[in-house]
Design an enzyme around this catalytic site. Structure first.
Site, PDB file in Angstrom:
ATOM      1  N   ARG A   1       0.868  -1.178   0.000  1.00 32.17           N
ATOM      2  CA  ARG A   1       0.000   0.000   0.000  1.00 32.17           C
ATOM      3  C   ARG A   1       0.904   1.226   0.000  1.00 32.17           C
ATOM      4  O   ARG A   1       2.026   1.180   0.499  1.00 32.17           O
ATOM      5  CB  ARG A   1      -0.891   0.010   1.247  1.00 32.17           C
TER       6      ARG A   1
ATOM      7  N   LYS B   1      -2.630  -2.846   7.774  1.00 29.50           N
ATOM      8  CA  LYS B   1      -3.871  -2.386   8.391  1.00 29.50           C
ATOM      9  C   LYS B   1      -4.161  -3.162   9.671  1.00 29.50           C
ATOM     10  O   LYS B   1      -3.971  -4.375   9.731  1.00 29.50           O
ATOM     11  CB  LYS B   1      -5.043  -2.555   7.419  1.00 29.50           C
TER      12      LYS B   1
ATOM     13  N   HIS C   1      -2.907   2.817  -6.035  1.00 28.86           N
ATOM     14  CA  HIS C   1      -3.518   1.596  -5.520  1.00 28.86           C
ATOM     15  C   HIS C   1      -3.731   0.570  -6.619  1.00 28.86           C
ATOM     16  O   HIS C   1      -3.733  -0.642  -6.370  1.00 28.86           O
ATOM     17  CB  HIS C   1      -4.843   1.914  -4.828  1.00 28.86           C
TER      18      HIS C   1
ATOM     19  N   ARG D   1      -1.060  -1.999  -6.860  1.00 26.51           N
ATOM     20  CA  ARG D   1      -1.186  -3.129  -5.921  1.00 26.51           C
ATOM     21  C   ARG D   1      -2.100  -4.200  -6.513  1.00 26.51           C
ATOM     22  O   ARG D   1      -1.822  -5.396  -6.412  1.00 26.51           O
ATOM     23  CB  ARG D   1      -1.714  -2.605  -4.591  1.00 26.51           C
TER      24      ARG D   1
ATOM     25  N   HIS E   1      -4.231  -9.714   3.332  1.00 26.00           N
ATOM     26  CA  HIS E   1      -5.688  -9.761   3.411  1.00 26.00           C
ATOM     27  C   HIS E   1      -6.141 -10.773   4.455  1.00 26.00           C
ATOM     28  O   HIS E   1      -5.589 -11.877   4.537  1.00 26.00           O
ATOM     29  CB  HIS E   1      -6.287 -10.159   2.057  1.00 26.00           C
TER      30      HIS E   1
ATOM     31  N   TYR F   1      -9.241  -8.566  -5.696  1.00 24.46           N
ATOM     32  CA  TYR F   1      -8.064  -7.814  -6.133  1.00 24.46           C
ATOM     33  C   TYR F   1      -7.519  -8.316  -7.463  1.00 24.46           C
ATOM     34  O   TYR F   1      -6.807  -7.606  -8.149  1.00 24.46           O
ATOM     35  CB  TYR F   1      -6.949  -7.922  -5.078  1.00 24.46           C
TER      36      TYR F   1
END
Length: 310
Positions: A159, A182, A250, A253, A276, A285
């Site tokens: 990210r 995250k 993004h 990614r 994830h 994705y």
């Protein structure tokens, strides 16, 4: 607008989300904004400050009025769904703590919205983006910086916040980089030689000293580099290349995940590389068709392997 008791309850819930749920600070800020907006509406709607008593008496009609008000303000369905999720989470926690019935809030249906599908770049477009980014800056060290950041996004699937969060303690980049993503989740990301070379080239050219805890990527005046700078240079590059507005940092990614899967990578490994929590997120994705997904699944499934051995 809200009573001291409600304010204390909100602070306690946010602390709970931060400490026990591992929510990132950006997520905590979003929760706080959503809940304060909700409580402000209820205060104005009922004409009284929202304390623990009034909040326990919220009805289905009240919830409908809030959601209608949000839509009338132009709040998109996706954003409203996020706000409702925060309200439900807080309400569930508060009801359990205070002992009231939360059904009116928890039964409120989330607005439907169409999920945006990721749009990765083609392999040649991703490479062209890196080459074009390099010629945007007037100063060679800034050009090297931008190439290094974009290469990390595409080559390692980081990210942009993760790439810009690297400090001098992380360099020279090892073969495997430890990333805190995250929610404080930790993952190990292999660093391809091209990314390592790009970062080394930038470090050799950067005129600013590298203190151990300072970010390695710097703005023109030496301060931390912000995402907007990379977003801007990619916007200039995609205009020159004739790429759509979806060619963002993004998107690189997404491109990393899609190209890796197309090259034979398995979804579980890619899930770990991206950090994830859910495999379904990884599938979203990767812009591959159903036939390709089934091909990957069949190749990896134990039953398929047993049949091949027989």
């Amino acid at each position: 607008m809200i009573s001291p008791a409600m304010s204390a309850a909100l602070d306690s819930w946010l602390a709970h989300q931060r400490a026990l749920k591992g929510a990132a600070e950006n997520t905590i800020t979003a929760y706080q904004t959503d809940l304060l907006g909700f409580l402000t509406f209820m205060t104005q709607y009922h004409g009284e400050a929202q304390g623990l008593g009034p909040i326990s008496r919220i009805t289905v009609s009240d919830m409908r009025a809030w959601m209608a008000s949000e839509r009338a303000r132009g709040v998109a369905a996706r954003s409203l769904a996020r706000s409702l999720s925060a309200v439900k989470s807080f309400y569930r926690w508060l009801a359990d703590r205070e002992g009231f019935e939360p059904t009116a809030v928890l039964s409120t249906r989330s607005p439907k919205f169409q999920k945006k599908l990721p749009r990765p770049l083609a392999v040649d477009a991703a490479r062209a983006m890196i080459d074009t980014v390099e010629v945007q800056a007037r100063e060679p060290w800034i050009a090297a910086r931008d190439v290094a950041v974009v290469t990390l996004l595409y080559g390692c699937g980081l990210r942009i916040s993760e790439a810009l969060g690297l400090t001098a303690r992380d360099v020279p980049l090892p073969a495997t980089l430890r990333i805190i993503g995250k929610g404080g989740k930790e993952r190990l990301v292999p660093v391809i030689p091209a990314a390592r070379a790009a970062v080394n080239a930038y470090l050799d050219a950067c005129p600013h000293p590298m203190e151990p805890d300072a970010p390695i990527f710097r703005g023109a005046r030496g301060g931390p580099l912000y995402p907007k700078a990379i977003q801007s240079v990619m916007a200039q590059s995609r205009m020159q290349l004739g790429l759509p507005a979806t060619a963002t940092p993004h998107a690189l990614r997404h491109s990393f995940a899609t190209h890796l899967l197309n090259a034979g990578g398995d979804l579980r490994s890619i899930q770990e590389l991206l950090g994830h929590a859910s495999l379904s997120t990884t599938q979203a994705y990767t812009a591959v068709d159903t036939a390709r997904l089934m091909e990957v699944y069949d190749a990896a499934h134990p039953r398929s392997q047993n049949e091949a051995d027989n």
